[in-house]
Design an enzyme around this catalytic site. Structure first.
Site, PDB file in Angstrom:
ATOM      1  CG  ASN A 179      -1.643   1.139   1.247  1.00 52.65           C
ATOM      2  OD1 ASN A 179      -1.862   1.942   0.628  1.00 52.65           O
ATOM      3  ND2 ASN A 179      -2.533   1.231   2.575  1.00 52.65           N
ATOM      4  CB  CYS A 180       1.182   3.965  -2.448  1.00 56.60           C
ATOM      5  SG  CYS A 180       1.891   5.603  -2.646  1.00 56.60           S
TER       6      CYS A 180
END
Length: 286
Positions: A179-180
Site C-alpha cells: 500500500n503506497c
C-alpha cells in the site's frame, strides 16, 4: 523566491481529462518519450491488452485539439492534472506483491481494474483523488532532490489553500508494504495531522523526468479499508466538494507551479495526431 528552473518557458498545460487508468498511464509515458525524442517503448502498462479511443469526459475547457502553437512544441515540459474514470488500483512498475483478492474487487457494481504504472512505488487506490503529472528536465541527478524540486510547487500550492505539508521519513521498509499510502518516504507529502496526502513516483529517461502522484481529496473510507485492510483518514479544511474542489486545487497548484518553476503555461489539449499515436500503444499483461 528564486525559480527552481531557468529558461524553461513556456510549458504546456494539458486540460484535465477523466479517462480509464490504462489510457492515463499511456498518455503519461507517451509524453515522456516524446519529450526526450524517443519512440514509445513497450513497458508494461496494464492488465488489459487493448486500448480503444475513449469517449472523452473533459473537466474544464479543452478536449481533442489540433496542432501545437509555435510557442509550445512536443519537446516542451508538460504539466497536467487528471482523474480516473472509475475506481482503479495502480501498481508500481516493479511491484510483484499484492493481494490476490484485488483481482475480483468491485465498487458500485463495477470491477476495479488493476493498471501498471510506468513509474515505481507501491499500489495506489485511485478513487476520489486527483493526479498530477510533470515531465521536465534540468533537475538534480540525485533522485530524492529531484523529487523535492518538483514537489515544491505542491507544497506551495497546498499552503495557499491552508494545508501545510512536509516530507515523510519512512526508510526502505516501505518496500514490504503493498500500500503506497501506508507510510510516507522522503518523496511523499504528509499533513501536520500526520496523514499522507500525496504519494509520488518517477521515471527517468536520461536527464528527463516523468513524475506523477495521487492527491487524496475525497476517498471513500470503506472502499480503502476493503482494499488495504486499514483506514485512510483525510480531513481537508476546504468547503468545496466534487468538481469544485478539484478545480480549486488545480488552479492553486498551476499558479504555484508557474511561480516555483519560473515558467509560463500554454494551455493546449492533445491534438488528433497525438491521440492517434497514444492509442497505437499496446498495453501488456503483468
Amino acid at each position: 523566491m528564486k525559480p527552481i528552473l531557468t529558461n524553461q518557458s513556456p510549458w504546456r498545460l494539458i486540460p484535465p481529462l477523466c479517462l480509464p487508468g490504462q489510457l492515463q498511464m499511456a498518455i503519461d509515458q507517451w509524453l515522456l518519450e516524446k519529450f526526450v525524442g524517443a519512440g514509445f517503448t513497450d513497458n508494461v502498462l496494464s492488465m488489459s491488452d487493448n486500448l480503444t479511443k475513449p469517449a472523452l469526459e473533459v473537466q474544464g475547457d479543452g478536449g481533442a485539439g489540433e496542432s501545437l502553437p509555435p510557442s509550445c512544441t512536443r519537446s516542451s515540459p508538460v504539466l497536467r492534472f487528471y482523474t480516473w474514470e472509475s475506481a482503479t488500483i495502480s501498481l508500481g512498475y516493479h511491484q510483484r506483491r499484492w493481494s490476490p483478492a484485488w483481482q475480483t474487487l468491485t465498487w458500485k457494481g463495477k470491477p476495479i481494474p488493476l493498471v501498471r504504472r510506468p513509474t515505481g512505488g507501491r499500489a495506489v487506490l485511485h478513487q476520489g483523488d486527483l493526479t498530477y503529472m510533470v515531465v521536465t528536465s534540468g533537475l538534480s541527478n540525485k533522485r530524492l532532490e529531484a523529487y523535492q524540486q518538483i514537489c515544491e510547487f505542491l507544497i506551495q500550492g497546498w499552503r495557499s489553500l491552508g494545508v501545510d505539508l512536509h516530507y515523510g521519513k519512512a526508510g526502505r521498509e516501505y518496500r514490504h508494504n503493498p500500500n503506497c499510502f501506508a507510510m510516507a518516504t522522503g518523496a511523499d507529502l504528509v499533513t501536520t495531522e500526520g496523514y499522507k496526502l500525496i504519494g509520488s513516483a518517477q521515471l527517468r529517461r536520461g536527464d528527463a523526468i516523468l513524475q506523477h502522484g495521487s492527491m487524496r481529496l475525497e476517498p471513500d473510507a470503506q472502499l480503502f479499508t476493503q482494499v488495504f485492510g486499514e483506514p485512510s483518514p483525510v480531513n481537508l479544511p476546504l468547503t468545496q466538494r466534487g468538481d469544485d474542489l478539484r478545480q480549486t486545487v488545480i488552479e492553486a497548484l498551476t499558479q504555484a507551479a508557474a511561480d516555483c518553476f519560473g515558467v509560463e503555461f500554454v494551455v493546449q489539449p492533445l491534438s488528433d495526431q497525438e491521440w492517434q499515436e497514444i492509442l497505437a500503444v499496446r498495453g501488456c499483461g503483468v
